[in-house]
Design a protein around this motif. Structure first.
Motif, PDB file in Angstrom:
ATOM      1  N   CYS A   7       4.714  -4.385   8.459  1.00 31.57           N
ATOM      2  CA  CYS A   7       4.114  -4.418   7.775  1.00 31.57           C
ATOM      3  C   CYS A   7       2.717  -3.843   7.824  1.00 31.57           C
ATOM      4  O   CYS A   7       1.475  -4.089   8.853  1.00 31.57           O
ATOM      5  CB  CYS A   7       4.100  -5.019   6.556  1.00 31.57           C
ATOM      6  SG  CYS A   7       2.842  -3.693   4.859  1.00 31.57           S
ATOM      7  N   ARG A   8       2.313  -1.963   8.293  1.00 31.48           N
ATOM      8  CA  ARG A   8       1.262  -1.698   8.819  1.00 31.48           C
ATOM      9  C   ARG A   8       0.081  -1.289   8.139  1.00 31.48           C
ATOM     10  O   ARG A   8      -0.580  -1.176   8.549  1.00 31.48           O
ATOM     11  CB  ARG A   8       2.262  -0.192   8.925  1.00 31.48           C
ATOM     12  CG  ARG A   8       2.977   0.099  10.088  1.00 31.48           C
ATOM     13  CD  ARG A   8       2.607  -0.612  11.907  1.00 31.48           C
ATOM     14  NE  ARG A   8       2.329   0.456  12.356  1.00 31.48           N
ATOM     15  CZ  ARG A   8       1.297   0.135  13.509  1.00 31.48           C
ATOM     16  NH1 ARG A   8       1.919  -1.031  14.080  1.00 31.48           N
ATOM     17  NH2 ARG A   8       0.599   1.300  14.104  1.00 31.48           N
ATOM     18  N   CYS A   9       0.570  -1.939   6.629  1.00 29.20           N
ATOM     19  CA  CYS A   9      -1.060  -1.243   5.401  1.00 29.20           C
ATOM     20  C   CYS A   9      -1.435  -3.091   5.491  1.00 29.20           C
ATOM     21  O   CYS A   9      -2.540  -2.699   5.343  1.00 29.20           O
ATOM     22  CB  CYS A   9      -0.089  -0.857   4.853  1.00 29.20           C
ATOM     23  SG  CYS A   9       0.064   0.882   4.471  1.00 29.20           S
ATOM     24  N   THR A  10      -0.717  -3.569   5.109  1.00 28.12           N
ATOM     25  CA  THR A  10      -1.776  -5.109   4.408  1.00 28.12           C
ATOM     26  C   THR A  10      -1.931  -6.073   5.683  1.00 28.12           C
ATOM     27  O   THR A  10      -3.293  -6.440   4.548  1.00 28.12           O
ATOM     28  CB  THR A  10      -0.135  -5.500   3.212  1.00 28.12           C
ATOM     29  OG1 THR A  10       0.847  -6.182   4.394  1.00 28.12           O
ATOM     30  CG2 THR A  10       0.711  -4.358   2.249  1.00 28.12           C
TER      31      THR A  10
ATOM     32  N   GLN B 191       1.061  -1.112  -0.001  1.00 31.65           N
ATOM     33  CA  GLN B 191      -0.296   0.338  -0.186  1.00 31.65           C
ATOM     34  C   GLN B 191       0.634   1.263  -0.217  1.00 31.65           C
ATOM     35  O   GLN B 191       1.486   1.988  -1.015  1.00 31.65           O
ATOM     36  CB  GLN B 191      -1.326   0.171   1.566  1.00 31.65           C
ATOM     37  CG  GLN B 191      -2.497  -0.848   1.119  1.00 31.65           C
ATOM     38  CD  GLN B 191      -3.122  -1.537   2.611  1.00 31.65           C
ATOM     39  OE1 GLN B 191      -3.149  -0.389   2.823  1.00 31.65           O
ATOM     40  NE2 GLN B 191      -2.905  -2.619   2.491  1.00 31.65           N
ATOM     41  N   CYS B 192       1.313   2.026   0.872  1.00 32.34           N
ATOM     42  CA  CYS B 192       2.131   2.732   0.823  1.00 32.34           C
ATOM     43  C   CYS B 192       3.888   1.869   0.435  1.00 32.34           C
ATOM     44  O   CYS B 192       4.323   3.420  -0.147  1.00 32.34           O
ATOM     45  CB  CYS B 192       2.698   3.858   2.043  1.00 32.34           C
ATOM     46  SG  CYS B 192       3.597   2.975   3.440  1.00 32.34           S
ATOM     47  N   GLY B 193       3.913   1.197   0.959  1.00 32.88           N
ATOM     48  CA  GLY B 193       5.321   0.870   0.056  1.00 32.88           C
ATOM     49  C   GLY B 193       6.079   0.921   0.999  1.00 32.88           C
ATOM     50  O   GLY B 193       7.553   0.311   0.517  1.00 32.88           O
ATOM     51  N   ILE B 194       7.020   1.318   1.665  1.00 29.60           N
ATOM     52  CA  ILE B 194       7.814   1.700   2.560  1.00 29.60           C
ATOM     53  C   ILE B 194       8.369   0.701   2.948  1.00 29.60           C
ATOM     54  O   ILE B 194       9.586   0.101   3.428  1.00 29.60           O
ATOM     55  CB  ILE B 194       7.947   2.987   4.334  1.00 29.60           C
ATOM     56  CG1 ILE B 194       8.764   2.409   4.606  1.00 29.60           C
ATOM     57  CG2 ILE B 194       7.073   2.219   5.169  1.00 29.60           C
ATOM     58  CD1 ILE B 194       9.330   4.921   4.432  1.00 29.60           C
ATOM     59  N   CYS B 195       7.461  -0.362   3.552  1.00 31.95           N
ATOM     60  CA  CYS B 195       8.151  -1.639   3.786  1.00 31.95           C
ATOM     61  C   CYS B 195       8.947  -3.021   2.255  1.00 31.95           C
ATOM     62  O   CYS B 195       9.635  -3.985   2.630  1.00 31.95           O
ATOM     63  CB  CYS B 195       6.875  -2.742   5.019  1.00 31.95           C
ATOM     64  SG  CYS B 195       5.620  -3.283   3.388  1.00 31.95           S
TER      65      CYS B 195
HETATM   66  S1  FES Z   1       2.545  -1.124   2.401  1.00 31.11           S
HETATM   67 FE1  FES Z   1       3.098   0.148   4.333  1.00 31.11          FE
HETATM   68  S2  FES Z   1       4.264  -1.189   5.935  1.00 31.11           S
HETATM   69 FE2  FES Z   1       3.771  -1.973   3.955  1.00 31.11          FE
END
Ligand code: FES
Ligand SMILES: Cc1cc2nc3c(=O)[nH]c(=O)nc-3n(C[C@H](O)[C@H](O)[C@H](O)COP(=O)(O)OP(=O)(O)OC[C@H]3O[C@@H](n4cnc5c(N)ncnc54)[C@H](O)[C@@H]3O)c2cc1C
Ligand code: FES
Lengths: 292, 158
Positions: free
Chosen positions: B137-140, B101-105
């Protein structure tokens, strides 16, 4: 992190010299998974980092059926659990080396660093104590050996004196019909600090029905790892039974002097010592019998 | 006085020289000295895995390696994963399975996944989850990531 100097000695003598020259202002660097976090967080400071990973004695893993296992202080966890001789003869050590941190951390973290960092929660120390390990130390005044149960003196403190480095840890060759195990309790599956941990080792007689001897050690329930001398000794000569295991677990619980903190309460931790002592003894018994 | 050190290393197959202070992490060197910003910083203390690189054949968290330790070593970063022909199958699978999602991880997950599948081409779901426990990962919610890894594994083994 503050400005710092860095050196990579190639021999043990050079490492000791570098450590001795700077005294308390020098810190050995193995995997850095404790040290770099502490330097960055200001919990430790140093003027010189002595990277000990190029010193041959600190990297070796050598096993001999007579002399046992010597693990260089800087050898990373993955090398320990991937070593066929370690896997075959010291499954209890594999338990510990394969649960420290993540795969990334295991690529760097060493047994020596775990011991020298001397955290009460260190996951590799109880099993080393259970296995009767000895720390091999070198310093400006020569070499000395200290039993691992006597190594830690307080949270983050140990017997190493200024200028000394831990060279390796030696575990005696496993006796016939022996086994060991380490378990910890954490609320997650991975990547957490032990609420309590127990390492146990047993030697059984040839029938597999009687204890010859046993050693038990605890993590995270005192300012240092705890060696439960009486709990282990209580099993010598006894028939293997739930009652004997339970009696040893009770003695181990009596040795726990934990604190309440965000990870657990005193009551929970003492309870966990009982549960984990029973479980690790039973796994060690199975391993001693060749059932696992 | 602590000075600047000249380090010679190999990054993604290219011999690379850089200058750094001993206090600087490999992560800092990659991002701030070499401008290779594909490797991400999450926690800077070894817990999140966003900074994962391959260091002498093993995945490590580059925030817990000193830049000076790179002397004479071989390093692979996320920038070395794709080839001129296109994305690596692991990258392709992350895209197709919406595993970010955000891609940072993501760079850390991809470097860690590629290392796993090279070493253990038949890793099962349990092993995949265990191997990736050092990547947060905080998003997926992880499920799509695990599905992407299984998908990449199938394609790589085809
Ligand atoms: S995609 Fe956002 S922290 Fe994994
Ligand atoms: C994300 C994360 C997860 C972790 N999870 C766990 C865990 O599950 N269980 C656990 O027990 N620990 C855990 N740790 C802590 C750490 O990884 C371990 O304690 C590890 O074994 C330390 O080894 P190292 O080689 O990285 O030590 P370093 O950081 O290099 O050194 C640790 C200390 O020992 C000293 N030292 C190192 N080698 C020597 C030597 N040869 N002679 C003298 N002094 C020396 C250093 O100066 C330093 O003070 C974790 C750390 C991180 C960052
Ligand atoms: S930034 Fe290195 S592990 Fe989080």
């Amino acid at each position: 992190m503050e400005a710092i100097e860095y050196t990579t000695p190639k021999t043990l003598a050079e490492a000791v010299q570098a450590m001795a020259d700077k005294g308390d202002r020098a810190r050995a660097l193995a995997g850095g998974t404790d040290l770099l976090v502490q330097l960055r967080g200001g919990r430790r400071s140093a003027d010189l980092i002595v990277d000990v990973k190029d010193v041959p004695e600190l990297n070796q893993i050598s096993y001999d059926a007579q002399d046992g296992l010597t693990i260089g202080a800087a050898a990373p966890c993955y090398q320990i659990y991937q070593d066929p001789a370690v896997a075959a003869n010291y499954p209890g050590l594999v338990d510990s080396a394969s649960l420290i941190g993540s795969i990334q951390i295991q690529g760097r973290a060493s047994l020596g660093g775990n011991l020298c960092n001397s955290a009460p929660s260190a996951d590799a120390i109880p099993v080393m104590i259970a296995l009767g390990a000895v720390a091999n130390i070198a310093g400006p005044n020569g070499t000395r050996q200290v039993a691992v149960e006597d190594f830690c003196t307080g949270p983050g403190r140990n017997v190493l004196e200024s200028g000394e480095v831990l060279v390796s840890v030696t575990m005696p060759a496993p006796q016939a019909n022996s086994g060991a195990s380490y378990l910890r309790f954490i609320p997650r599956n991975e990547m957490d600090i032990a609420v309590a941990g127990v390492g146990s080792s047993v030697v059984l007689d040839a029938s597999g029905q009687n204890f010859v001897s046993a050693r038990i050690s605890l993590a995270s329930v005192a300012p240092t790892p705890v060696f439960c001398r009486e709990a282990g000794a209580s099993l010598s000569g006894k028939a293997v039974s739930d009652e004997a295991v339970e009696a040893a677990a009770q003695l181990a619980m009596a040795d726990a002097v934990p604190i309440n903190d965000m990870r657990g309460t005193v009551r929970q931790r003492i309870h966990l010592v009982g549960v984990l002592t029973r479980r690790t003894l039973n796994i060690a018994i199975q391993r001693a019998r060749g059932e696992e | 006085m602590p000075g600047v050190v000249h380090v010679q290393t190999t990054i993604n197959g290219n011999p690379t020289d850089f200058l750094c202070e001993p206090r600087q992490s490999l992560l800092e060197v990659l991002r701030d000295v070499l401008g290779m910003t594909g490797t991400k910083e999450g926690c800077n203390d070894g817990n999140c895995g966003a900074c994962t690189v391959v260091f002498d054949g093993r995945i490590v968290t580059s925030c817990l390696v000193l830049g000076v330790e790179a002397q004479g070593k071989e390093i692979t970063t996320i920038e070395g994963v794709a080839s001129p022909e296109g994305l690596h199958p692991v990258q392709q699978a992350f895209l197709e399975n919406a595993a970010l999602q955000c891609g940072i991880c993501t760079p850390g997950f991809i470097v860690a996944t590629k290392a796993l599948l090279e070493q253990e081409p038949d890793a099962d779901e349990g092993r995949i989850r265990h191997w990736l426990a050092g990547n947060l990962c905080r998003c997926t919610g992880y499920d799509k990531i695990v599905r992407a890894v299984l998908d990449a594994e199938t394609k790589l083994n085809a």
